[in-house]
Design an enzyme around this catalytic site. Structure first.
Site, PDB file in Angstrom:
ATOM      1  N   GLY A  85      60.903  70.290  81.677  1.00 14.32           N
ATOM      2  CA  GLY A  85      60.572  70.986  79.753  1.00 14.32           C
ATOM      3  C   GLY A  85      61.519  71.926  79.362  1.00 14.32           C
ATOM      4  CB  ILE A 175      56.993  60.246  83.954  1.00 11.68           C
ATOM      5  CG1 ILE A 175      57.974  61.710  84.730  1.00 11.68           C
ATOM      6  CG2 ILE A 175      55.616  60.673  85.338  1.00 11.68           C
ATOM      7  CD1 ILE A 175      57.857  63.194  84.135  1.00 11.68           C
ATOM      8  NE  ARG A 266      55.608  70.829  79.061  1.00  7.30           N
ATOM      9  CZ  ARG A 266      56.195  70.655  79.621  1.00  7.30           C
ATOM     10  NH1 ARG A 266      55.948  69.635  80.633  1.00  7.30           N
ATOM     11  NH2 ARG A 266      57.603  70.901  80.585  1.00  7.30           N
ATOM     12  CG  HIS A 315      52.043  72.745  85.047  1.00  9.36           C
ATOM     13  ND1 HIS A 315      51.589  73.553  84.073  1.00  9.36           N
ATOM     14  CD2 HIS A 315      52.462  71.488  85.301  1.00  9.36           C
ATOM     15  CE1 HIS A 315      53.313  72.779  83.484  1.00  9.36           C
ATOM     16  NE2 HIS A 315      53.220  71.968  84.555  1.00  9.36           N
ATOM     17  N   GLY A 317      52.129  68.790  89.366  1.00  9.00           N
ATOM     18  CA  GLY A 317      52.529  67.452  88.982  1.00  9.00           C
ATOM     19  C   GLY A 317      53.462  67.513  90.041  1.00  9.00           C
ATOM     20  CB  SER A 318      56.779  69.148  90.151  1.00  7.17           C
ATOM     21  OG  SER A 318      56.516  70.830  89.311  1.00  7.17           O
TER      22      SER A 318
END
Length: 350
Positions: A85, A175, A266, A315, A317-318
């Site tokens: 982002g 993704i 987001r 948050h 995800g990664s």
């Protein structure tokens, strides 16, 4: 008399990059300044240390704006963010000052696709309720009685009674396509998506994906049809003004009563109050969220936290060792490319 040595380019790093730090520390031809504490870099520290910087590595919480650029001075060549982002970076400002911008797409695709599937499963199988049943000791209590439909939720895979499953994608980038590949194993038969206007070769890509995954249909549709027909809706579109509250009350009211909504992109794309209302009034079955508008200030009083069929993770995800190392490495590689006039592995064209 020997000629004056040219000063080393100054590099400011707004957070320790952990195991990727040796890539910077071993670079003899830079002057390295690092905020080394395990917390976000304070703005005053950043503004005090970036004057004269040629390159800066930032994270999502570090706002790159007029104040930032003015403090750095005219020698700033590159800003490299350890993120996919880039809403925290004023791109038109970067363009005006000829500052190159690096980011880290691609390397986190697989990790985010993994957690997207995880959240779909958790939301469908009532993770909050079933986990608390064991955690709170309710399962062992004498008054806990099994019944045929107790703690049931909608199945992700196809069944005899539901031989088709439609996955909807709000956004159909890397993704989303990686998520679709994982869904094939669950028997998803149809895929719908919406996003930016289709590129000239999207029909070729879609036909190839449809054939590869043996789907009955893969179609680009409008937002209304996406809402109406998706059994599982995956929000995987960029943030920003163009997608703000795209999933609002009107959108949610069109969805199926047993549908699931998963957001790993987001938080600003989904109206939190509308989603809480949709869950409370059973417009949809459940939600799985890795991102929430206003994060990280999401307390136990937040309307979505109070909803038992809403699963929220912070948050992550990664958040795998492999992916975060790849992201940090890519951020360093982008920085060096910008400093020394080379092609970046991943550059935002501003």
């Amino acid at each position: 008399m020997s000629p004056l040595r040219e000063a080393k380019p100054k590099v400011v790093v707004c957070r320790s990059l952990g195991p990727a730090m040796p890539l910077l520390a071993q670079q003899a031809d830079i002057d390295l300044v690092v905020w080394s504490e395990d917390r976000s870099c304070p703005r005053p520290w950043l503004l005090e240390n970036i004057p004269g910087a040629a390159g800066v590595i930032v994270l999502l919480g570090d706002k790159v704006d007029e104040e930032f650029v003015r403090a750095a001075g005219p020698g700033l060549k590159v800003v490299s963010t350890m993120s996919v982002g880039y809403e925290h970076i004023d791109l038109p400002l970067m363009a005006r000052h000829n500052i190159r911008v690096g980011y880290t797409p691609d390397v986190l695709t697989e990790a985010v696709a993994d957690i997207t599937i995880m959240l779909a499963l958790m939301a469908g199988r009532n993770d909050n309720n079933v986990y608390s049943t064991v955690k709170n000791g309710d399962w062992a209590r004498p008054n806990f009685a099994w019944s045929p439909f107790k703690l049931c939720g909608p199945q992700l895979s196809t069944t005899l009674s539901s031989p088709t499953r439609t996955a909807g994608f709000l956004g159909f980038g890397r993704i989303a396509q990686a998520t679709l590949a994982r869904l094939v194993g669950f028997g998803v038969t149809h895929a719908l998506y919406t996003g930016n206007p289709a590129s000239s070769n999207s029909s070729v890509r879609d036909e190839e994906l449809k054939t590869r995954h043996r789907l009955q249909a893969l179609e680009r549709v409008d937002v209304d049809r996406l809402a109406r027909e998706s059994d599982i809706l995956f929000v995987l579109t960029p943030g920003g003004a163009g997608t703000y509250h795209l999933v609002d009350e009107a959108f949610l009211r069109k969805m199926k009563p047993l549908s699931l909504l998963v957001n790993t992109s987001r938080g600003s794309v989904v109206d939190s109050d509308a989603l809480a209302k949709a869950l409370k009034e059973n417009w949809i079955w459940g939600a799985g969220l890795d991102v929430v508008e206003g994060e990280p200030l999401i307390t136990e009083d937040h309307p979505l936290v109070k909803e038992p069929r809403c699963v929220i993770v912070p948050h992550i995800g990664s958040a795998t060792f492999e992916t975060r190392l790849d992201m940090a490495t890519r951020a360093v590689e982008n920085l060096f490319a910008g400093l020394f006039g080379r092609d970046m592995p991943a550059e935002l064209r501003v």
